[in-house]
Design an enzyme around this catalytic site. Structure first.
Site, mmCIF file in Angstrom:
data_model
loop_
_atom_site.group_PDB
_atom_site.id
_atom_site.type_symbol
_atom_site.label_atom_id
_atom_site.label_comp_id
_atom_site.label_asym_id
_atom_site.label_seq_id
_atom_site.Cartn_x
_atom_site.Cartn_y
_atom_site.Cartn_z
ATOM 1 N N SER A 273 -36.054 19.979 0.036
ATOM 2 C CA SER A 273 -36.067 19.775 1.483
ATOM 3 C C SER A 273 -34.857 18.938 1.827
ATOM 4 C CB SER A 273 -37.348 19.047 1.879
ATOM 5 O OG SER A 273 -37.161 18.355 3.098
ATOM 6 N N ARG A 312 -28.035 69.343 12.727
ATOM 7 C CA ARG A 312 -27.544 67.980 12.442
ATOM 8 C C ARG A 312 -27.932 67.110 13.631
ATOM 9 N NH1 ARG A 312 -22.544 68.873 10.754
ATOM 10 N NH2 ARG A 312 -23.770 69.517 8.953
#
Lengths: 454, 454, 454, 454
Positions: A273, A312
């Site tokens: 921390s 496509r």
């Protein structure tokens, strides 16, 4: 980039780097040229020039990126640059670059190659994770701990049973990915509209030769706008990440300050921390849980992109380009962290056993209730023992002590029977058997190469 | 990266680069130090050393990335390197780096700064897009075209009406983002558990001073695990992308070969095909539609990450770190493409008018049906005209020609009335009025700075 | 309910009705009792009373619903009512109801039974749809139509090729669902914490007997919080729905007024408009596309729910209860509509052929470009033909007419060669071959019972 | 249905029942007729017949459902049945039913009415939940408990601070929903293509009159395919559910057997187990967490459905019909459970205080580290105290006892200073102040009707 090391797996990340993507596309162009030369569609000489030009490190990624923004895909500028490069070697050969193919042929086949390589790494990592879970399951087959349902103590289990459950999920996930990889390991070659028309009657020969160049399977037809092959693999990775999320959830809950039954492997600087000197944050669990939060949305994106227009797509295909690499990388990162966590998981067996007792035997209530039920039926037994359990908790007394004062119980059960029934050791049922069975399946899968999922 | 130019917006991409992220975090550390010095928590002298050390370009991104993978977040290694850097200038000042803050204070506040800057760009781009749509709406207020419902011709509209609809969506999206930005433009400062305990009784003073340093609002309390502020902004961006997706869908459909009513702005190399020389692919629409496929999954991720544990999350918070930048960049890219498309959209008004006729007047069927309904009721009119429409299509004849042969029609309507009714020009209702009203609202919003959404 | 007929499949809807759910749960309770009696855990006599009490229609659904809201799951009130019912028949037998099982055992196994039955219907419908697509592919193997990429005309294809692509996706989806069904067709029986402790050493025997009662497989261990089996099946259904979405997208685009190449089967009242008499809306496509929009979010939900806590989840499991039935029903509805659409699809082959010509031969540009490339290289040919194509479109002239005026073309190609090259019939490459290959695979899969996916 | 009581809110469920949906649509038809009569488009007499026919209970829901499946939406059969019903009263009036409107006008406006009513209930429930959280915050402003980050103990907080965080999220969520409701509370009336052409020049008058009938706002133009208004409201509900998920996550973690700091309100039969007599499962948390897992996918669906085609969508709009009601119902259910949980939450303040101590003072390490840092800098202090904390945990000794043995500490800090620093009571910083500030904001919002979010 800056988060790659945190969330990803270096070996997979490198496969999806910009230069690797270009390299994969160039590899497909080379394979195309070789295949075409092999069947006589283009001259052999062109192949040499194309091969010499196919070093991804020589390409200007920024220029390719800028042109792709305009052209709409990466293949167009890449083919342009490749053609120039080939022309600088041999002007005549330049005319044969990308002969007969369309952009999507190159882009999709390159993606297939990337997916195959990346998936192999994920599979190996999952195997490592599964083996680590198996080792935990074996070592702790009889290590008692509280079962927990709805985050409340239930009857006891063994930690081996929990680990065997993790192992089984990892094994099934792996088998399922392997199965899903097959239909996705195919060539994409169709040309402009998927008919290979530019090849005249040589299309199939070229495709077959190209498959052999790239060790890919030949699909029955091009699949430009049929994305189920890819989506199936994506889903398998998604399920695997969800399975790893379950493991991480369990570990993070076991590592809680108040529970303290497991902790992630320690390491210098790991999970510190910036302000609290004592903290050891479960970084591995956090990464895997974050993955399991992110991947469902990415899977949904790939599925939502499936209804692609005609030959496509306009939008759906393009939505895959960043999404699929992201998903694979996150999955690979989750696998790496899971393997690492399971490989070094610290188990506090004493704490596990001790935690069973914090309920004063109440979590064993089912056991005595079942015995009492033999005499007075499940419904009444459930009610009587439920009231006793409540009293035990309210008065912070052992459930056994409460029960021996209740005539409606002692009429049917002796003090010894009650105590035997309230012993956790006596109430783990088939837990050890399940662990053995699961380990046997795991070993069998290993031997069989894990080719089949149940 | 290689897809940034295709899918993103350069101005926003740079805000989310690795070095910009580090720069934003350092800016927060500097603001913290200044604020602390201002209220007397740390000495002024420390501020100088911290400011001198806060040049992001001097930091080793690869080292930060590697350490973050171990530590679990970027702030821990950054604070370590910053502290070292400050110590090399003034050993004593090093002790005041990151004083009283926690990693999440720095990471969240930096993200807020990035979001504020990026959102400003998105808003400006959306304004440009809205203005372009307004120009189209004005110019084509009376340009007739087929209305289309369920992808079938319906009664005619004007192109201005369609463009006004786009404009309104863009304006509302913008107003909504602006509104959502307010609660997200707040400081995050809480220290280890959100109590500012490390500051003793000076916490509020430091926070207030820091807000003034960074031009952020002071929230009523820290919000480490309360992510609604961020999620609300994310959702507003998500809705904007969906709105742009609708525009792109319309443009791509209008640009179809068979429809030919609109086309994206032309440009050298734009939307080419690697194999088909004639192709002009609608690249802008594809990018925006891809965005609208991707963003919902990312929004879902941010929402799914909201149930964060206690005072700091395990998984949910970490899931935001790559997701939110990705989402903002995709939204910004979609906005840039939308503005560009709308700014240069080519409209073929003749084709629009001509396309109305391909149905032989049948798309005007409602018009004559409504007039007939005055005489025989809506239900019967609908049935009779429906049959006539079917005949007109089957026989490839004008609907008017069919109708004048039908006594059940001519009993009530003259040939002139039929023809008047079947004139598209006569049947656009309030279209032009709607365009005027919407343009008026748009202009008013512009003047008002678009601070309020409807 | 009111939308069931629109979005669902009646045969599947009925499987997931409230009463069917209760019936499935009661079926599990009966199978449990039978298995327990078979191995001697409870007396045979109790089985009779339980069987007599297991008629779902006799249960008060509203009461069960209300109690479930309080208890947290449906099994608790159901067991209570079942116990009462059994007691009214034979007080002693009542004590053996639900003996040794936990709520989740009943709920999960009942879901497995529902999923198995529902999936069988989905599979049969997908087979029907695949056969219909095969019939279209066969009939139209040589029916020319425009290929379309990015919604722009590309080189021609045959409609058979498009239909074969649909068929292949449907076949693969089906095979994949079948494969995913296997690991999901397993018993859930673990008791309170998944150890079967309440059965002493008889747990495995009971489980095995129960599997035989219900024709389910025996998993290596209970899987209360290991949801990968279910998630895998859910994903397979999700991919199938995406595949159907692609088909519906194509059909809806072919059915556009301006395209007119296909239309959904007609039917009295089908796809009408409440105001426009001429409308024939593509209702089938709309339903399937709506499904393909909805299902990805539901799949994501099931994946996001996977990280379930310890031995029974708090939230994740409960999130499945309405989500999975919804997903299966939507998938079944999409399959039904797809089969119906494909079975009755009306094809306008003349319009298809005619639509190729609207581009004045420009969509064939690649063909002549490839021939020219043989002489001057792909790059220059692409540029020259691209310019010619632009001129043809601008001047609305046939590309052939433009080309024969260009010396840089005629130097290499004769007028006859140009015209041959610009004939669509000559430029469909391997389309017919692909159709044949795909149909051969389809037929082989049929024969093989489609047990394996590629 | 059977899960409505578990996951929903009865008052909201009834609003979305089939009959309520039909009633809302009929209400729109009546309002249309009244508006048309008011401006002279249809005769007054028709209104009477339409009103008499507008009783939803008289309609055959099964028939409507079956016809909708064919027609593609519910309005078509409803208009047909309504027309028949009107005709049976007055043949002439039947011709004026649904005059000039299109199906989507009716369906969307009915949805707007449902959303408005349902949202009002959600808002009221959220207000109740917010008030309950405020009461908890006030009562427990100074109740010490462990802060928890990454599921590990951090420095202490007060429970009031946690509750104030919940309250603030609920208040902001409410304000945000209210804001999002405004643009969604608009009429939909556009006719066939959104031009109101069937009304000639009376369209605007009809629309205005209809708004006044239904107390809706008039939008600047119809919004058939512009779904941002709806999506914005949906997102606001989604954020609220995420916020509630955070609350439920916290409560479920506090209620863990090992933590025992809070428990959901007790109730007869609430949260029992079918096999374990002692269980009290946190049913409320499970329901809310399930909601927070489900809602993100539904929000994503609504966003993904936004790119709707032209003047009426094919798929996207239809995807909303079941999704939005589901989402609102789940949100309403979560709100109801949240209000209930917060209203009756049982807090064990002693256990909270005691739990701080299980870390032997180590969770206070930051406090003493900060004081030591004043002397030797943050970096060294962090290192020294970190080592001490590790020793305290390893040796199960109080951190204070360890520290007083360390000369590098005692050189700077007296034993008294150490002990003062390690007192949790002394280290809650601004917690109480934050609670007061947040409660003041809450009270101010109450007074202001909570019309503005921060």
């Amino acid at each position: 980039m800056i988060f790659d090391a945190l969330f990803g797996d270096p070996a997979v990340d490198v496969l999806f780097s910009d230069v690797s993507l270009i390299a994969a596309m160039l590899r497909v162009e080379v394979a195309l040229a070789r295949a075409e030369a092999a069947v006589g569609v283009i001259p052999e000489r062109a192949v040499d020039a194309i091969e010499q030009s196919a070093d991804a490190r020589r390409y200007d990624l920024a220029a390719l990126a800028a042109e792709a923004a305009n052209a709409g895909n990466l293949a167009i500028p890449l083919v342009r640059h490749l053609t120039e490069c080939v022309a600088s070697i041999d002007a005549d050969s330049a005319r044969y670059v990308h002969w007969g193919a369309t952009s999507q042929d190159i882009i999709d086949t390159a993606m297939v190659l990337q997916l195959r390589d990346a998936t192999a790494i994920v599979l190996a990592t999952l195997e490592r994770a599964g083996d680590a879970a198996a080792a935990l399951a074996e070592r702790h087959a009889s290590t008692l701990m509280p079962g927990r349902t709805w985050l409340q103590h239930a009857t006891p289990i063994t930690f081996g049973l929990k680990a065997a459950g993790w192992m089984s999920m990892l094994d099934r996930s792996r088998a399922h990915i392997q199965h899903a990889l097959l239909p996705a390991s195919v060539l994409q070659l169709g040309g402009a509209s998927g008919t290979l028309a530019a090849f005249g009657d040589r299309g199939s020969d070229v495709a077959r030769a190209m498959c052999s160049e790239l060790s890919l399977e030949l699909p029955e037809m091009p699949w430009h706008a049929s994305r189920d092959r890819i989506a199936t693999l994506v889903c398998a990775l998604g399920v695997a990440t969800g399975a790893m999320g379950k493991i991480a959830r369990d570990i993070s809950l076991l590592a809680q300050t108040e529970v303290g039954e497991a902790s992630e492997p320690e390491g210098e600087g790991r999970g510190g921390s910036s302000t609290m000197p004592h903290k050891r944050n479960p970084v591995g669990s956090a990464v895997v849980l974050a993955a399991s939060v992110r991947v469902p949305g990415l899977v949904a994106t790939v599925l939502a992109a499936m209804p692609q227009e005609h030959e496509r797509a306009l939008g759906g295909w393009q939505a895959e380009w960043e999404t699929i690499p992201a998903l694979v990388r996150i999955t690979a990162g989750a696998a790496r962290r899971t393997a690492e966590m399971l490989g070094g998981l610290e188990i506090d067996a004493e704490r596990m056993r001790a935690n069973i007792e914090i309920m004063h035997g109440v979590s064993m209530a089912e056991s005595v209730s079942m015995e009492l039920a033999e005499h007075i039926g499940k419904f009444d037994a459930h009610r009587i023992i439920g009231a006793a359990a409540k009293r035990a908790i309210d008065e912070q007394r052992a459930l056994a002590a409460v029960l021996v004062e209740m005539p409606e119980v002692t009429k049917h059960l002796s003090r010894a029977a009650i105590e035997r029934r309230l012993s956790a050791e006596q109430y783990i049922g088939a837990a050890e058997q399940f662990v053995r069975d699961a380990l046997r399946d795991h070993a069998r899968n290993e031997r069989a190469g894990a080719h089949e999922s149940r």
